[in-house]
Design an enzyme around this catalytic site. Structure first.
Site, PDB file in Angstrom:
ATOM      1  N   ARG A   7      50.180   4.402  -1.740  1.00  0.00           N
ATOM      2  CA  ARG A   7      49.605   3.062  -1.710  1.00  0.00           C
ATOM      3  C   ARG A   7      48.115   3.124  -2.027  1.00  0.00           C
ATOM      4  NH1 ARG A   7      47.567   1.491   2.807  1.00  0.00           N
ATOM      5  NH2 ARG A   7      49.260   2.284   4.120  1.00  0.00           N
TER       6      ARG A   7
ATOM      7  N   TYR B 117      45.337 -22.120 -15.073  1.00  0.00           N
ATOM      8  CA  TYR B 117      46.734 -21.772 -14.821  1.00  0.00           C
ATOM      9  C   TYR B 117      47.220 -22.394 -13.520  1.00  0.00           C
ATOM     10  CZ  TYR B 117      50.670 -18.816 -13.449  1.00  0.00           C
ATOM     11  OH  TYR B 117      51.889 -18.357 -13.008  1.00  0.00           O
TER      12      TYR B 117
ATOM     13  N   ASP C  90      38.920 -15.023 -15.778  1.00  0.00           N
ATOM     14  CA  ASP C  90      40.304 -14.718 -16.121  1.00  0.00           C
ATOM     15  C   ASP C  90      40.355 -14.585 -17.640  1.00  0.00           C
ATOM     16  OD1 ASP C  90      42.978 -14.758 -16.804  1.00  0.00           O
ATOM     17  OD2 ASP C  90      43.544 -16.234 -15.292  1.00  0.00           O
TER      18      ASP C  90
ATOM     19  N   LYS D  96      50.848  -9.974 -19.521  1.00  0.00           N
ATOM     20  CA  LYS D  96      50.814 -10.693 -20.777  1.00  0.00           C
ATOM     21  C   LYS D  96      50.469  -9.763 -21.945  1.00  0.00           C
ATOM     22  CE  LYS D  96      51.502 -14.359 -18.126  1.00  0.00           C
ATOM     23  NZ  LYS D  96      51.205 -13.932 -16.762  1.00  0.00           N
TER      24      LYS D  96
END
Length: 379
Positions: free
Chosen positions: A46, A98, A170, A195
């Site tokens: 982790r 978004y 972003d 993306k």
């Protein structure tokens, strides 16, 4: 080192144990220690994973950042930025963004005492007019989703720094191939790696980059404490996808430009939103801060009704009706009912997002086939 070379080599070395040119998938949850606290730099997966570490270095290099952190999704990366704030802090964001970001801000973090104000950031003065001593973050999205508005990163960053406010961008729609916000003055760059960066519609992942060691330390603490990390298999797939990012983006841009002009001249189309048009608001800013105009396009049919839009969406054959974007295959989406359904209609309409808007993610297929599919769908 230029972009295409960085995509293949930055942060990547042959595996020292075998000489493998591809970074191995370290599919492990823990690492053996020689004695308590004595190890080879890895304790628990982790916290660190060698495959993830290579990807983080590679992505940081592509964004000209000194530090990079990968997360389980773009939303978990966005959430990490907001988690650096405290109750009573205020965030100013663009009004056209978004839907998932809007939902996260207003339905999750507002209940913890963080205030979000949405403004048209295309005019930087509007941002400065509402900054207060409680403002701690400016959240920028450019090009915006789905209206393809362009925000001047350099101007917004200058305003933020003047008032001691951090600026996060972003950069998902542009990808690091077309735009590098840190070079324009931003403090933080975020990507939905899902993306364009991964590029093959087979991975969910997010990324944060910065050159500020204090900010990166915060991100690292939250990344380890909250545990929203990607697995090594996904990191391997993204490393593989990045090797062709520059080639894919060139084709996305080429196809996007041809389709944008095709739509603009089509008698059945009312409006086309694409920052490459000279009459697009802030086209000059896009030309200044981007190296191309991308493969994202939104448009409305001339018959501006929900019924006509639904009819058009159902007629596509090559463009697949699906959420997401940035993959090699072309997708068509309906923002009002899909990606932005969580935004109240009255707020959507103010930003120009009508119920008839169609969003295209132009892929890398043969352009003649894509145009033929568009033509038969919108006639």
């Amino acid at each position: 080192m230029k972009f295409g070379t960085k995509a293949l080599h930055a942060g990547i070395e042959p595996d020292p144990s075998t000489g493998a040119i591809m970074t191995p998938i370290f599919q492990t949850s823990t690492y053996v220690q020689d004695s308590p606290g004595v190890h080879k730099g890895y304790e628990y997966a982790r916290t660190q994973n060698p495959t993830r570490s290579v990807l983080e270095k590679n992505l940081a290099a592509l964004e000209n950042a000194k530090f990079g952190r990968c997360f389980a999704s773009g939303m978990s990366a966005t959430e990490t930025v907001i988690k650096t704030l405290r109750p009573g802090d205020e965030v100013i964001s663009t009004g056209d963004l978004y839907g998932g970001s809007f939902r996260l801000f207003t339905q999750i973090f507002e209940q913890f005492g963080i205030k979000f104000t949405f403004v048209d950031m295309r005019n930087p003065r509007k941002v400065e007019e509402i900054i207060t001593d409680k403002t701690k973050l400016l959240w920028v999205e450019t090009p915006t989703n789905p209206m393809l508005n362009i925000i001047d990163i350099e101007a917004i960053s200058a305003i933020g720094h003047k008032h001691g406010v951090k600026v996060a961008v972003d950069n998902t729609f542009a990808s690091p191939y077309l735009q590098n916000p840190l070079d324009q003055g931003a403090d933080i760059v975020m990507h939905s790696v899902t993306k364009y960066i991964a590029g093959h519609s087979d991975v969910i992942m997010g990324f944060l980059g910065t050159s500020d060691p204090a900010i990166d330390e915060q991100f690292g603490f939250i990344q380890n404490s909250s545990g929203a990390i990607p697995g090594p298999q996904d990191c391997f797939l993204v490393l593989r996808g990045i090797k062709t990012l520059h080639l894919r983006m060139q084709r996305h841009c080429e196809n996007g430009e041809k389709i944008a002009h095709f739509l603009k001249n089509h008698p059945a189309v009312k409006s086309v939103f694409w920052p490459g048009f000279e009459d697009h608001p802030n086209h000059a800013i896009a030309k200044k801060q981007m190296r191309g105009f991308g493969g994202m396009i939104s448009f409305t049919p001339k018959e501006d009704t929900i019924e006509k839009t639904e009819e058009t969406l159902n007629k596509f054959k090559l463009f697949s009706l699906a959420e997401s974007l940035g993959g090699v295959e072309s997708l068509v989406g309906y923002p009002a009912g899909m990606t932005h359904a969580s935004i109240p209609k009255e707020k959507r309409i103010v930003g120009g997002l009508t119920d008839s808007l169609i969003r295209l993610s132009v892929g890398i297929e043969d352009i003649d086939d894509l145009i033929a599919d568009l033509d038969q769908a919108i006639k």
